[in-house]
Design an enzyme around this catalytic site. Structure first.
Site, PDB file in Angstrom:
ATOM      1  N   CYS A 216       0.826  -1.205   0.000  1.00  0.00           N
ATOM      2  CA  CYS A 216       0.000   0.000   0.000  1.00  0.00           C
ATOM      3  C   CYS A 216       0.862   1.258   0.000  1.00  0.00           C
ATOM      4  O   CYS A 216       1.015   1.931   1.013  1.00  0.00           O
ATOM      5  CB  CYS A 216      -0.965   0.033   1.179  1.00  0.00           C
TER       6      CYS A 216
ATOM      7  N   CYS B 203      -5.626   1.929  -4.901  1.00  0.00           N
ATOM      8  CA  CYS B 203      -5.207   2.597  -3.673  1.00  0.00           C
ATOM      9  C   CYS B 203      -6.185   3.725  -3.369  1.00  0.00           C
ATOM     10  O   CYS B 203      -6.167   4.757  -4.042  1.00  0.00           O
ATOM     11  CB  CYS B 203      -3.796   3.163  -3.831  1.00  0.00           C
TER      12      CYS B 203
END
Length: 438
Positions: free
Chosen positions: A189, A367
């Site tokens: 991430c 994301c």
């Protein structure tokens, strides 16, 4: 200190029993048609799918952790918008019924013998293997860590032991520098290190402390975000909110007793700069899972060596991989796991029929870039860095609806969809859109 020692271990994106499955420290030797290594998001999702494919009693998951965490929500936990308790459930509660839970840690993988050795000495043989062991956090590669977390004003949203410390540091902030780091390694991430920066800015504005704060984002990267469309929007936010971005800066030391963070200039080797901080958020260096790295399954760097198209291992056709442990050239996110799970399920079904895989993974990943306590920029893209957007709007713009999806809808779909092998596919967010239209 026991908690700090655990920081040296990896915490997968989501970590992993329910009625008919049983936990076991196992007998001397066991055999399963399908063995899954790792009880994170990829491991649990695939074990649910494999139970349906192979039948109850034929699938096992090796996972030592008592708790399974939905890590994408830790960004909001670190900012006080969600509780740590809400992010976790017992491994026993998420393991699919009919799947055997081997409560041990993988010590060695021997693909030439189709076997795995666990830390309690158990040898488990398999016909097919899915590796879903996540990646390794390396706080210890920063001088002064992890022991520095014993001091106040420092936290990290990347570990269950330290995410609460981020929120405490934010609450205790009075005046000075709030510093955020991004390491010179692959990370999971990649948006998370800057998400907490935007949330810190929002919190300090809300509490009347922003005028006394310098918010500094020191990233090892030469860009703010890897996909230009979204990076352009983020730069606008940075300018509007007076955030300081320093490129090619890598955190190498934390002097927690002095509240000092030392960064090296990657473009000028040997040049360092010391930042005094009132708050420090650390994104640790990350690397391949050490068991994978030490096996014949690894590529030259240490990641699981799989086909980028179908997730089958390049040299061992009965071995497959999913998620952060692989060398797939896409961003390591939970959304990527959701997309990969459907492709991998199809690949394995074809292999069982002695047929060639006919579905190709395009590298889809996502994301949700949290930019405040009620807005998100939803970045979705493929292997080539081309946007693969789901919704009929410009997703590079901040959206309240996308925030609600990130904070409230996605956790529900994770626990009740992905982990049960019921949600995923090439464009997982599109499923949400379809649900909203019904």
């Amino acid at each position: 200190m026991a908690a700090l020692r655990r920081l040296r271990q990896c915490h997968p994106t989501g970590i992993a029993l329910s009625q008919f499955h049983t936990s076991s420290h196992a007998s001397a030797k066991q055999h399963y048609k399908m063995l899954v290594l790792g009880g994170g998001s990829g491991g649990i999702s695939m074990s649910a799918r494999m139970k349906r494919m192979f039948g109850a009693g034929n699938v096992a998951v090796v996972e030592p952790s008592e708790m399974h965490y939905y890590q994408p929500i830790w960004t909001l936990v670190g900012a006080g918008a969600k509780t740590l308790t809400s992010s976790g459930r017992s491994t026993a509660s998420v393991m699919p019924s009919g799947v055997k839970w081997v409560k041990s840690k993988v010590q060695e993988i021997n693909p030439d013998k189709n076997s795995v050795l666990t830390d309690d000495g158990t040898e488990i043989s398999y016909e097919y293997l899915i590796v879903a062991l996540g990646l390794q956090l390396h706080f210890e590669k920063i001088k002064g860590l992890p022991e520095g977390f014993e001091h106040p004003k420092i936290g990290s949203n990347y570990s269950v032991e330290t995410v609460g410390k981020t929120w405490k540091a934010l609450q205790d902030f009075k005046e000075g520098n709030a510093v955020f780091s991004f390491p010179n390694t692959p990370v999971k991430c990649a948006g998370a290190p800057q998400k907490i920066m935007y949330l810190t800015d929002a919190y300090l504005r809300k509490t009347g402390k922003r005028a006394k704060a310098n918010i500094i984002y020191n990233t090892s990267l030469p860009v703010l975000f890897g996909i230009k469309k979204y990076a352009d929007s983020l730069w606008e936010i940075v300018k509007q909110r007076d955030l300081q971005i320093n490129m090619r800066q890598n955190l190498i030391e934390v002097r927690a007793d002095k509240q000092e963070a030392v960064f090296e200039n990657l473009d000028k080797p040997g040049e360092t700069k010391v930042f005094q901080y009132e708050m420090l958020h650390v994104t640790p260096p990350m690397g391949p899972n050490l068991v994978v790295k030490g096996s014949q399954l690894a590529d030259e760097v240490g990641w699981l060596d799989v086909s980028k198209d179908n997730l089958q291992h390049k040299r061992y056709p009965n071995v497959f991989g999913i998620g952060d442990c692989t060398n797939l050239p896409t961003a390591k996110t939970g959304a990527a796991v959701a997309a990969q799970s459907a492709i991998l399920n199809r690949t394995i079904s074809r292999v069982l029929k002695n047929e060639k895989p006919d579905r190709t993974y395009d590298g889809y990943t996502s994301c949700p870039l949290v930019t405040s306590y009620n807005t998100v920029i939803l970045a979705e893209f493929d292997y080539n860095g081309q946007p693969l957007e789901t919704f009929p709007v410009n997703q590079a713009k901040e959206s309240r609806i996308m925030y609600h999806m990130k904070a409230d809808v996605m956790p529900h779909l994770y626990w009740h969809g992905l982990l049960r092998g019921l949600w995923g596919g090439p464009a997982p967010y599109r499923k949400i859109l379809h649900l909203g239209m019904k």
